[in-house]
Design an enzyme around this catalytic site. Structure first.
Site, PDB file in Angstrom:
ATOM      1  N   VAL A 108       0.835  -1.209   0.000  1.00 43.96           N
ATOM      2  CA  VAL A 108       0.000   0.000   0.000  1.00 43.96           C
ATOM      3  C   VAL A 108       0.871   1.261   0.000  1.00 43.96           C
ATOM      4  CG1 VAL A 108      -0.338   0.115   2.520  1.00 43.96           C
ATOM      5  CG2 VAL A 108      -2.097   0.990   0.990  1.00 43.96           C
ATOM      6  N   ASP A 109       2.027   1.162   0.651  1.00 47.72           N
ATOM      7  CA  ASP A 109       2.981   2.286   0.702  1.00 47.72           C
ATOM      8  C   ASP A 109       3.414   2.673  -0.714  1.00 47.72           C
ATOM      9  OD1 ASP A 109       4.700   4.155   1.714  1.00 47.72           O
ATOM     10  OD2 ASP A 109       6.188   2.736   2.483  1.00 47.72           O
ATOM     11  N   SER A 192      -0.018  -3.728   8.714  1.00 49.80           N
ATOM     12  CA  SER A 192       0.879  -4.838   9.107  1.00 49.80           C
ATOM     13  C   SER A 192       0.461  -6.230   8.611  1.00 49.80           C
ATOM     14  CB  SER A 192       1.060  -4.916  10.638  1.00 49.80           C
ATOM     15  OG  SER A 192       1.984  -3.951  11.064  1.00 49.80           O
ATOM     16  N   GLY A 194       0.186  -7.352   5.547  1.00 49.32           N
ATOM     17  CA  GLY A 194       0.745  -7.754   4.249  1.00 49.32           C
ATOM     18  C   GLY A 194       2.137  -8.334   4.433  1.00 49.32           C
ATOM     19  N   VAL A 195       3.111  -7.600   3.960  1.00 51.48           N
ATOM     20  CA  VAL A 195       4.506  -8.044   4.041  1.00 51.48           C
ATOM     21  C   VAL A 195       4.934  -8.263   5.503  1.00 51.48           C
ATOM     22  CG1 VAL A 195       6.897  -7.401   3.427  1.00 51.48           C
ATOM     23  CG2 VAL A 195       5.029  -6.783   1.926  1.00 51.48           C
ATOM     24  N   TYR A 196       4.347  -7.509   6.444  1.00 53.90           N
ATOM     25  CA  TYR A 196       4.731  -7.624   7.860  1.00 53.90           C
ATOM     26  C   TYR A 196       4.057  -8.808   8.579  1.00 53.90           C
ATOM     27  CZ  TYR A 196       7.246  -3.123   7.791  1.00 53.90           C
ATOM     28  OH  TYR A 196       8.138  -2.111   7.533  1.00 53.90           O
TER      29      TYR A 196
HETATM   30  P1  ADP Z   1       2.544  -3.951   5.823  1.00 49.52           P
HETATM   31  O1  ADP Z   1       3.995  -3.872   5.486  1.00 49.52           O
HETATM   32  O2  ADP Z   1       2.132  -3.042   6.936  1.00 49.52           O
HETATM   33  O3  ADP Z   1       2.087  -5.345   6.024  1.00 49.52           O
HETATM   34  P2  ADP Z   1       1.394  -3.947   3.147  1.00 49.52           P
HETATM   35  O4  ADP Z   1       1.270  -2.818   2.211  1.00 49.52           O
HETATM   36  O5  ADP Z   1       2.272  -5.056   2.748  1.00 49.52           O
HETATM   37  O6  ADP Z   1       1.799  -3.302   4.550  1.00 49.52           O
HETATM   38  O7  ADP Z   1      -0.057  -4.522   3.465  1.00 49.52           O
HETATM   39  C1  ADP Z   1      -0.984  -3.885   4.318  1.00 49.52           C
HETATM   40  C2  ADP Z   1      -2.374  -4.128   3.771  1.00 49.52           C
HETATM   41  O8  ADP Z   1      -2.626  -3.228   2.701  1.00 49.52           O
HETATM   42  C3  ADP Z   1      -2.603  -5.528   3.213  1.00 49.52           C
HETATM   43  O9  ADP Z   1      -3.845  -5.991   3.706  1.00 49.52           O
HETATM   44  C4  ADP Z   1      -2.643  -5.306   1.719  1.00 49.52           C
HETATM   45  O10 ADP Z   1      -3.499  -6.257   1.095  1.00 49.52           O
HETATM   46  C5  ADP Z   1      -3.255  -3.936   1.653  1.00 49.52           C
HETATM   47  N1  ADP Z   1      -3.065  -3.160   0.411  1.00 49.52           N
HETATM   48  C6  ADP Z   1      -2.087  -3.221  -0.512  1.00 49.52           C
HETATM   49  N2  ADP Z   1      -2.296  -2.297  -1.466  1.00 49.52           N
HETATM   50  C7  ADP Z   1      -3.418  -1.635  -1.136  1.00 49.52           C
HETATM   51  C8  ADP Z   1      -4.170  -0.572  -1.722  1.00 49.52           C
HETATM   52  N3  ADP Z   1      -3.780   0.022  -2.872  1.00 49.52           N
HETATM   53  N4  ADP Z   1      -5.309  -0.153  -1.097  1.00 49.52           N
HETATM   54  C9  ADP Z   1      -5.699  -0.723   0.050  1.00 49.52           C
HETATM   55  N5  ADP Z   1      -5.044  -1.703   0.656  1.00 49.52           N
HETATM   56  C10 ADP Z   1      -3.917  -2.188   0.057  1.00 49.52           C
END
Ligand code: ADP
Length: 244
Positions: A108-109, A192, A194-196
């Site tokens: 998402v970042d 947190s 997703g990748v975390y």
């Molecule tokens: P983290 O490193 O905190 O785990 P991630 O980005 O890997 O962050 O994932 C956090 C959440 O955001 C996950 O549930 C992922 O599916 C979700 N995500 C990824 N891209 C988007 C987006 N464009 N809009 C909303 N949620 C998203």
């Protein structure tokens, strides 16, 4: 002399006539205006009184009996679960699940930095990073929202490294920023998870508990959106909301 006397007499007569013509109006209500005005003022007083009593009952009820229909309705209205891309939301602020550098990453970042454009990275460079569990706010640049609140979630290491407290602190500090800046709509991704690798259900419980603390206390008065990326994530939240 005679003329002056006559003029004086005329004046007295005029005053006397005026006094006589005004007397009946002073002594009794005007046939049209007075009763109407009186009825209106009685009606307004009655309505104000009744409205005041109802308002007091509702406030006392919702303070002392938290599980009332009224209170549950407020809860339902304040949190909305959606499925989609958080970068497309027209809200006051979206929350970014960032890393400690605040200089962009994957998930998402990455999506937020790509959609916001290079101005975001420039502003993030001035922030000096962010500790885990804390949040910082920036402008939103090319995004349709007004602000971005960057928060740094914990990496899941089994649950014994303060992960629950740190994740709760992400939601808590982001909500606090929204309150301090009088924002009325804020959208969270599933921080947190997703990748975390934070377990999704446990993370959702913490997210809802922390957000409700802010809504229940009245500190935040607005809408909170949980923006899930998948339907399965949304179902976890919907299920939790139904059972609470
Ligand atoms: P983290 O490193 O905190 O785990 P991630 O980005 O890997 O962050 O994932 C956090 C959440 O955001 C996950 O549930 C992922 O599916 C979700 N995500 C990824 N891209 C988007 C987006 N464009 N809009 C909303 N949620 C998203």
């Amino acid at each position: 002399m005679i003329i002056r006397k006559i003029t004086l007499m005329k004046m007295k007569a005029v005053i006397a006539t005026d006094s006589i013509s005004l007397l009946p109006l002073r002594g009794r209500h005007h046939p049209f205006t007075r009763p109407r005005a009186a009825t209106l003022s009685v009606a307004i007083t009655a309505y104000t009184f009744i409205f005041g009593v109802i308002l007091r009952i509702v406030i006392i009820f919702s303070i002392f009996v938290k599980n009332t229909w009224f209170f549950m309705k407020v809860k339902e209205n304040s949190i909305r679960i959606t499925v989609g891309d958080i970068t497309r939301l027209h809200v006051d602020a979206i929350v970014n699940a960032a890393n400690n550098t605040l200089l962009g990453g994957g998930g998402v970042d990455g999506a937020i930095h790509r959609a916001a454009g290079p101005g975001l990275l420039e502003e993030c460079r001035t922030l000096g990073g962010c500790p885990t569990g804390k949040s910082k706010m920036t402008s939103a640049y090319n995004l349709p929202c007004r602000k971005i609140i960057h928060t740094v979630g914990p990496v899941w290491h089994g649950g014994s490294h303060d992960e629950p407290e740190l994740l709760a602190s992400c939601y808590d500090t982001a909500m606090k920023i929204a309150e301090d800046n009088f924002l009325t709509s804020i959208a969270f991704p599933c921080i947190s998870t997703g990748v975390y690798r934070y377990p999704k259900r446990e993370a959702a419980v913490i997210a809802l508990e922390t957000i409700f603390k802010h809504l229940d206390s009245g500190a935040y008065n607005g809408e909170v959106i949980i923006c899930c990326f998948t339907r399965q994530d949304a179902e976890i939240y919907e299920e939790l909301l139904e059972t609470t």
